[in-house]
Design a protein around this motif. Structure first.
Motif, mmCIF file in Angstrom:
data_model
loop_
_atom_site.group_PDB
_atom_site.id
_atom_site.type_symbol
_atom_site.label_atom_id
_atom_site.label_comp_id
_atom_site.label_asym_id
_atom_site.label_seq_id
_atom_site.Cartn_x
_atom_site.Cartn_y
_atom_site.Cartn_z
ATOM 1 N N TYR A 70 0.831 -1.200 0.000
ATOM 2 C CA TYR A 70 0.000 0.000 0.000
ATOM 3 C C TYR A 70 0.869 1.255 0.000
ATOM 4 O O TYR A 70 0.555 2.236 -0.667
ATOM 5 N N GLY A 71 1.955 1.196 0.728
ATOM 6 C CA GLY A 71 2.903 2.304 0.712
ATOM 7 C C GLY A 71 3.514 2.495 -0.663
ATOM 8 O O GLY A 71 3.712 3.628 -1.116
ATOM 9 N N GLN A 72 3.783 1.389 -1.346
ATOM 10 C CA GLN A 72 4.353 1.457 -2.690
ATOM 11 C C GLN A 72 3.402 2.146 -3.673
ATOM 12 O O GLN A 72 3.843 2.905 -4.526
ATOM 13 N N ILE A 73 2.103 1.873 -3.535
ATOM 14 C CA ILE A 73 1.110 2.510 -4.410
ATOM 15 C C ILE A 73 1.199 4.032 -4.250
ATOM 16 O O ILE A 73 1.242 4.773 -5.234
ATOM 17 N N LEU A 74 1.252 4.482 -2.997
ATOM 18 C CA LEU A 74 1.336 5.923 -2.746
ATOM 19 C C LEU A 74 2.680 6.479 -3.184
ATOM 20 O O LEU A 74 2.757 7.587 -3.722
ATOM 21 N N ASN A 75 3.725 5.713 -2.965
ATOM 22 C CA ASN A 75 5.064 6.159 -3.351
ATOM 23 C C ASN A 75 5.144 6.423 -4.856
ATOM 24 O O ASN A 75 5.766 7.377 -5.292
ATOM 25 N N GLU A 76 4.482 5.582 -5.630
ATOM 26 C CA GLU A 76 4.510 5.727 -7.093
ATOM 27 C C GLU A 76 3.645 6.884 -7.579
ATOM 28 O O GLU A 76 3.954 7.505 -8.588
ATOM 29 N N LYS A 77 2.562 7.169 -6.887
ATOM 30 C CA LYS A 77 1.562 8.121 -7.403
ATOM 31 C C LYS A 77 1.590 9.504 -6.762
ATOM 32 O O LYS A 77 1.085 10.452 -7.326
ATOM 33 N N PHE A 78 2.148 9.618 -5.555
ATOM 34 C CA PHE A 78 2.163 10.898 -4.849
ATOM 35 C C PHE A 78 3.425 11.687 -5.168
ATOM 36 O O PHE A 78 4.502 11.112 -5.307
ATOM 37 N N SER A 79 3.286 12.997 -5.230
ATOM 38 C CA SER A 79 4.466 13.865 -5.304
ATOM 39 C C SER A 79 5.102 13.874 -3.908
ATOM 40 O O SER A 79 4.482 13.420 -2.937
ATOM 41 N N TYR A 80 6.296 14.423 -3.808
ATOM 42 C CA TYR A 80 6.956 14.480 -2.495
ATOM 43 C C TYR A 80 6.113 15.307 -1.519
ATOM 44 O O TYR A 80 5.958 14.939 -0.360
ATOM 45 N N GLN A 81 5.526 16.404 -2.003
ATOM 46 C CA GLN A 81 4.688 17.238 -1.138
ATOM 47 C C GLN A 81 3.448 16.477 -0.686
ATOM 48 O O GLN A 81 3.048 16.574 0.474
ATOM 49 N N ASP A 82 2.838 15.691 -1.584
ATOM 50 C CA ASP A 82 1.688 14.855 -1.198
ATOM 51 C C ASP A 82 2.088 13.885 -0.088
ATOM 52 O O ASP A 82 1.336 13.652 0.852
ATOM 53 N N LYS A 83 3.280 13.329 -0.219
ATOM 54 C CA LYS A 83 3.772 12.382 0.785
ATOM 55 C C LYS A 83 3.946 13.061 2.139
ATOM 56 O O LYS A 83 3.583 12.498 3.170
ATOM 57 N N LEU A 84 4.495 14.274 2.129
ATOM 58 C CA LEU A 84 4.668 15.025 3.380
ATOM 59 C C LEU A 84 3.311 15.354 3.998
ATOM 60 O O LEU A 84 3.131 15.203 5.214
ATOM 61 N N GLN A 110 8.228 3.400 9.429
ATOM 62 C CA GLN A 110 8.268 2.441 8.321
ATOM 63 C C GLN A 110 7.567 2.994 7.077
ATOM 64 O O GLN A 110 8.067 2.852 5.964
ATOM 65 N N ILE A 111 6.414 3.612 7.282
ATOM 66 C CA ILE A 111 5.673 4.188 6.156
ATOM 67 C C ILE A 111 6.502 5.304 5.514
ATOM 68 O O ILE A 111 6.601 5.391 4.289
ATOM 69 N N ALA A 112 7.106 6.143 6.335
ATOM 70 C CA ALA A 112 7.954 7.224 5.816
ATOM 71 C C ALA A 112 9.116 6.667 5.000
ATOM 72 O O ALA A 112 9.474 7.227 3.954
ATOM 73 N N ASP A 113 9.690 5.551 5.449
ATOM 74 C CA ASP A 113 10.771 4.905 4.703
ATOM 75 C C ASP A 113 10.277 4.423 3.340
ATOM 76 O O ASP A 113 10.944 4.610 2.328
ATOM 77 N N ILE A 114 9.100 3.795 3.311
ATOM 78 C CA ILE A 114 8.526 3.309 2.051
ATOM 79 C C ILE A 114 8.269 4.480 1.102
ATOM 80 O O ILE A 114 8.490 4.379 -0.106
ATOM 81 N N LEU A 115 7.821 5.609 1.668
ATOM 82 C CA LEU A 115 7.514 6.789 0.852
ATOM 83 C C LEU A 115 8.751 7.624 0.521
ATOM 84 O O LEU A 115 8.649 8.667 -0.118
ATOM 85 N N ASN A 116 9.911 7.154 0.971
ATOM 86 C CA ASN A 116 11.181 7.844 0.720
ATOM 87 C C ASN A 116 11.179 9.274 1.260
ATOM 88 O O ASN A 116 11.700 10.196 0.634
ATOM 89 N N ILE A 117 10.603 9.435 2.438
ATOM 90 C CA ILE A 117 10.602 10.744 3.095
ATOM 91 C C ILE A 117 11.879 10.870 3.900
ATOM 92 O O ILE A 117 12.231 9.976 4.666
#
Length: 133
Positions: A70-84, A110-117
């Motif tokens: 689920y984190g990967q889905i967001l990582n692929e589709k969200f901009s960095y600002q969306d992730k923050l 862990q979620i932040a790591d998946i999202l590359n934050i």
């Protein structure tokens, strides 16, 4: 982005929010209310849609073995600002019961790591929510 992709993103986000809320083995009404309000605001959806999304996501969460996908889905589709913005939402859910449980903190990291934050952005987000609350 097609409708199915958008639905997958909303579902993935809801599952991650729910996983943080349930990390301390206790789901408070305030946490579910926060999740609902976040979904309505973040995705501009109706109350009915948010309740439906939460119900579906709870079922998916219970069947799931890992939240990495689920984190990967967001990582692929969200901009960095969306992730923050999303990490701030996650902190809001974690603090809904007025206390950040160590397991909730672990899940968020862990979620932040998946999202590359980046670490400094994660800390900044946490402090921002603490100040806001």
């Amino acid at each position: 982005m097609d409708n199915k992709q958008h639905t997958n993103i909303k579902n993935a986000a809801t599952i991650l929010l729910y996983s943080v809320a349930s990390a301390d083995y206790s789901i408070e009404k305030s946490e579910i209310r926060n999740i609902r309000e976040i979904l309505e605001d973040f995705f501009s959806i109706t109350v009915e849609e948010s309740y439906s999304l939460i119900e579906k996501s709870i079922k998916d969460y219970k069947k799931s073995t890992s939240f990495f996908e689920y984190g990967q889905i967001l990582n692929e589709k969200f901009s960095y600002q969306d992730k923050l913005d999303f990490i701030c939402c996650i902190f809001e859910v974690a603090y809904a019961d007025k206390e950040l449980h160590f397991k909730e903190q672990y899940f968020i990291k862990q979620i932040a790591d998946i999202l590359n934050i980046e670490r400094h952005d994660l800390i900044k987000s946490k402090l921002e929510i603490e100040k806001y609350l």
